[in-house]
Design a protein around this motif. Structure first.
Motif, mmCIF file in Angstrom:
data_model
loop_
_atom_site.group_PDB
_atom_site.id
_atom_site.type_symbol
_atom_site.label_atom_id
_atom_site.label_comp_id
_atom_site.label_asym_id
_atom_site.label_seq_id
_atom_site.Cartn_x
_atom_site.Cartn_y
_atom_site.Cartn_z
ATOM 1 N N GLN A 1 0.849 -1.183 0.000
ATOM 2 C CA GLN A 1 0.000 0.000 0.000
ATOM 3 C C GLN A 1 0.887 1.236 0.000
ATOM 4 O OE1 GLN A 1 -3.046 0.253 2.978
ATOM 5 N NE2 GLN A 1 -3.834 -1.811 2.610
ATOM 6 N N ALA A 2 0.298 2.377 -0.348
ATOM 7 C CA ALA A 2 1.018 3.636 -0.258
ATOM 8 C C ALA A 2 1.311 3.952 1.210
ATOM 9 C CB ALA A 2 0.197 4.759 -0.891
ATOM 10 N N SER A 3 2.396 4.701 1.441
ATOM 11 C CA SER A 3 2.832 4.957 2.823
ATOM 12 C C SER A 3 1.773 5.678 3.650
ATOM 13 C CB SER A 3 4.132 5.762 2.820
ATOM 14 O OG SER A 3 5.211 4.952 2.414
ATOM 15 N N LEU A 4 1.019 6.591 3.024
ATOM 16 C CA LEU A 4 -0.010 7.299 3.783
ATOM 17 C C LEU A 4 -1.162 6.371 4.155
ATOM 18 C CD1 LEU A 4 1.561 9.720 2.229
ATOM 19 C CD2 LEU A 4 -0.425 11.046 2.955
ATOM 20 N N ASP A 5 -1.414 5.349 3.314
ATOM 21 C CA ASP A 5 -2.424 4.347 3.667
ATOM 22 C C ASP A 5 -1.933 3.472 4.824
ATOM 23 O OD1 ASP A 5 -4.279 5.159 1.757
ATOM 24 O OD2 ASP A 5 -3.356 3.938 0.191
ATOM 25 N N ILE A 6 -0.613 3.228 4.863
ATOM 26 C CA ILE A 6 -0.043 2.487 5.997
ATOM 27 C C ILE A 6 -0.239 3.284 7.280
ATOM 28 C CG2 ILE A 6 2.096 1.600 6.993
ATOM 29 C CD1 ILE A 6 3.023 0.960 4.135
ATOM 30 N N MET A 7 -0.015 4.596 7.202
ATOM 31 C CA MET A 7 -0.262 5.461 8.362
ATOM 32 C C MET A 7 -1.713 5.344 8.815
ATOM 33 S SD MET A 7 -0.454 9.604 8.490
ATOM 34 C CE MET A 7 -2.003 9.486 7.570
ATOM 35 N N ARG A 8 -2.651 5.365 7.866
ATOM 36 C CA ARG A 8 -4.076 5.296 8.225
ATOM 37 C C ARG A 8 -4.430 3.935 8.823
ATOM 38 N NH1 ARG A 8 -4.233 7.934 2.918
ATOM 39 N NH2 ARG A 8 -4.368 10.169 3.298
ATOM 40 N N ALA A 9 -3.777 2.877 8.338
ATOM 41 C CA ALA A 9 -4.009 1.550 8.919
ATOM 42 C C ALA A 9 -3.548 1.518 10.371
ATOM 43 C CB ALA A 9 -3.278 0.484 8.100
ATOM 44 N N LEU A 10 -2.416 2.141 10.658
ATOM 45 C CA LEU A 10 -1.944 2.216 12.040
ATOM 46 C C LEU A 10 -2.900 3.027 12.896
ATOM 47 C CD1 LEU A 10 1.901 2.770 11.532
ATOM 48 C CD2 LEU A 10 0.810 0.756 12.531
ATOM 49 N N GLU A 11 -3.407 4.129 12.353
ATOM 50 C CA GLU A 11 -4.366 4.966 13.082
ATOM 51 C C GLU A 11 -5.616 4.181 13.458
ATOM 52 O OE1 GLU A 11 -3.965 9.608 11.683
ATOM 53 O OE2 GLU A 11 -4.982 8.219 10.334
ATOM 54 N N SER A 12 -6.036 3.280 12.571
ATOM 55 C CA SER A 12 -7.278 2.533 12.795
ATOM 56 C C SER A 12 -7.122 1.443 13.849
ATOM 57 C CB SER A 12 -7.753 1.896 11.482
ATOM 58 O OG SER A 12 -6.923 0.798 11.123
ATOM 59 N N GLY A 13 -5.875 1.169 14.248
ATOM 60 C CA GLY A 13 -5.640 0.126 15.251
ATOM 61 C C GLY A 13 -5.760 -1.274 14.688
ATOM 62 N N THR A 14 -5.482 -1.445 13.400
ATOM 63 C CA THR A 14 -5.645 -2.751 12.755
ATOM 64 C C THR A 14 -4.827 -3.843 13.433
ATOM 65 O OG1 THR A 14 -5.381 -3.968 10.669
ATOM 66 C CG2 THR A 14 -3.785 -2.248 11.108
ATOM 67 N N THR A 15 -5.376 -5.050 13.461
ATOM 68 C CA THR A 15 -4.634 -6.219 13.933
ATOM 69 C C THR A 15 -4.404 -7.203 12.789
ATOM 70 O OG1 THR A 15 -6.725 -7.290 14.573
ATOM 71 C CG2 THR A 15 -5.554 -6.039 16.277
ATOM 72 N N ASP A 16 -4.551 -6.719 11.556
ATOM 73 C CA ASP A 16 -4.415 -7.590 10.381
ATOM 74 C C ASP A 16 -2.966 -7.851 10.001
ATOM 75 O OD1 ASP A 16 -7.151 -7.668 10.206
ATOM 76 O OD2 ASP A 16 -7.283 -6.081 8.704
ATOM 77 N N TYR A 17 -2.017 -7.116 10.607
ATOM 78 C CA TYR A 17 -0.617 -7.216 10.208
ATOM 79 C C TYR A 17 0.275 -7.362 11.441
ATOM 80 C CZ TYR A 17 -2.892 -5.181 6.152
ATOM 81 O OH TYR A 17 -3.760 -4.948 5.126
ATOM 82 N N ASP A 18 1.444 -7.952 11.198
ATOM 83 C CA ASP A 18 2.431 -8.116 12.260
ATOM 84 C C ASP A 18 3.535 -7.071 12.179
ATOM 85 O OD1 ASP A 18 1.231 -10.625 13.157
ATOM 86 O OD2 ASP A 18 2.012 -11.451 11.275
ATOM 87 N N MET B 1 8.310 8.944 9.331
ATOM 88 C CA MET B 1 7.303 9.920 9.770
ATOM 89 C C MET B 1 5.893 9.343 9.714
ATOM 90 S SD MET B 1 7.232 12.719 6.685
ATOM 91 C CE MET B 1 6.984 12.275 4.952
ATOM 92 N N TRP B 2 5.651 8.328 8.880
ATOM 93 C CA TRP B 2 4.301 7.755 8.790
ATOM 94 C C TRP B 2 4.018 6.822 9.953
ATOM 95 C CZ3 TRP B 2 2.427 11.207 6.158
ATOM 96 C CH2 TRP B 2 3.071 11.734 5.030
ATOM 97 N N ILE B 3 5.059 6.207 10.521
ATOM 98 C CA ILE B 3 4.861 5.445 11.753
ATOM 99 C C ILE B 3 4.593 6.414 12.904
ATOM 100 C CG2 ILE B 3 5.951 3.918 13.425
ATOM 101 C CD1 ILE B 3 7.415 2.537 11.167
ATOM 102 N N SER B 4 5.379 7.472 12.986
ATOM 103 C CA SER B 4 5.190 8.457 14.055
ATOM 104 C C SER B 4 3.799 9.079 14.007
ATOM 105 C CB SER B 4 6.248 9.562 13.941
ATOM 106 O OG SER B 4 7.548 9.037 14.064
ATOM 107 N N ALA B 5 3.332 9.395 12.779
ATOM 108 C CA ALA B 5 2.028 10.060 12.636
ATOM 109 C C ALA B 5 0.864 9.108 12.876
ATOM 110 C CB ALA B 5 1.918 10.679 11.244
ATOM 111 N N GLY B 6 1.023 7.833 12.507
ATOM 112 C CA GLY B 6 -0.107 6.904 12.575
ATOM 113 C C GLY B 6 -0.183 6.073 13.838
ATOM 114 N N ASP B 7 0.951 5.837 14.469
ATOM 115 C CA ASP B 7 0.990 4.930 15.620
ATOM 116 C C ASP B 7 0.648 5.679 16.909
ATOM 117 O OD1 ASP B 7 1.412 2.620 17.130
ATOM 118 O OD2 ASP B 7 3.551 3.082 17.398
#
Length: 339
Positions: free
Chosen positions: A36-53, A61-67
């Motif tokens: 996925q695009a990096s900004l979508d990865i950020m949004r997945a982290l924001e959503s609290g997904t448990t679909d990934y390890d 910066m996308w981990i910092s912004a989304g996590d």
């Protein structure tokens, strides 16, 4: 394998699949990747997904912004690659960009004079587009210590950025897809990662086409640091498998293999045995010491992206294909009209 690691990754890491396959065979650990695009990865982290390890975006910066719940652990940079311009070699020569340092203002002048159009990923979807855009802002503001909210209200900046982005000929939501689109089309230039410029040039030369000349905008250079981080879902065996993968990717032998794909493994130079990958005839600078811009705070970053989406970018062309086949008659057609 005894474990399966599910990784949400930026598309630019497709070129590392062979290295991951070698790891999976050696360690008997399955790797399942969704790109996925990096900004979508950020949004997945924001959503609290448990679909990934694990997550593997292009930039930290996308981990910092989304996590926001602080579930990502053990995040480490696997490689680095600058965001650069690749310009058809004859055009780069015509513009006077060959063999000298080029500024963002030089690129702006070429666009304003109608001499340069380029492909770039969307700044609100992909890291390479976002980093290039922030680099443009940083340079046109005169290289401040850090971009502020007040800076974004400067009318001169708005005019210059609108002019610069008017040069975007085609856009994409992903850096890897942008490279494929460029290779399939008839374009003069693109903004993308240095490693994907190398990949594109290898294909262009293989088919006898003119390569791209790589330009590093010295006053607005941004870096993708490719962090791989573990999403803690409370599974210690999964965490051990992740750390085994991370140690493998950071080992000297594998770092050398990663460098062969056109990625850098440090900020100062390339190993002697891999210099031929960074072909200096293409404008690549294997000995360049990378001095990236300082990214704005998360709050200001999103103000920059809102400004891009609402005022600065060229309008999008949206086409709707509506289904009026027989199976849609009645409820299906009324629901579609309502939507």
């Amino acid at each position: 394998g005894r474990q399966t690691l599910r990784i949400l990754s930026g598309s630019e890491n497709r070129e590392l699949e062979e290295i991951l396959d070698d790891f999976a065979r050696e360690e008997k650990i399955n790797i399942s990747i969704e790109y996925q695009a990096s900004l979508d990865i950020m949004r997945a982290l924001e959503s609290g997904t448990t679909d990934y390890d694990a997550v593997w975006p292009a930039s930290s910066m996308w981990i910092s912004a989304g996590d926001t719940s602080h579930r990502v652990k053990h995040s480490q940079s696997i490689s680095i690659t600058p965001v650069v311009f690749g310009i058809r070699q004859s055009l780069a020569q015509e513009l006077g960009f060959v063999g000298r340092e080029v500024s963002v203002s030089d690129i702006l002048s070429a666009v304003a004079d109608g001499k340069l159009e380029f492909c770039m990923t969307s700044a609100t979807q992909s890291n390479s587009g976002c980093c290039a855009y922030i680099g443009f802002l940083y340079a046109l503001l005169g290289n401040p210590d850090m971009i502020s909210s007040q800076d974004l209200t400067d009318p001169e900046l708005i005019d210059e950025m609108t002019s610069l982005l008017s040069g975007v000929d085609r856009s994409s939501g992903s850096s890897d897809w942008l490279k494929d689109m460029f290779l399939a089309g008839d374009y003069d230039a693109m903004v993308n990662y240095e490693c994907l410029m190398i990949s594109a040039n290898q294909e262009l030369e293989a088919r006898g086409d003119e390569p791209l000349y790589v330009v590093y905008p010295y006053d607005g250079l941004s870096i993708a640091d490719s962090p791989l981080g573990y999403i803690d879902n409370g599974d210690s065996e999964k965490e051990d498998a992740f750390l085994t993968l991370q140690d493998y990717l950071l080992s000297d032998a594998v770092q050398d293999e990663i460098q062969k794909t056109g990625r850098r493994t440090g900020y100062e130079g390339i190993s002697e045995e891999n210099r031929q990958v960074f072909n200096e005839d293409w404008g690549l600078q294997p000995d360049r010491v990378l001095s990236p811009i300082r990214m704005p705070s998360t709050e200001v970053l999103f103000q920059c992206l809102n400004l891009y989406q609402t005022q600065l970018k060229k309008p999008s062309l949206t086409v709707y294909c509506l289904d009026y086949s027989g199976s849609m008659s009645g409820t299906g057609e009324s629901q579609m009209r309502s939507a």
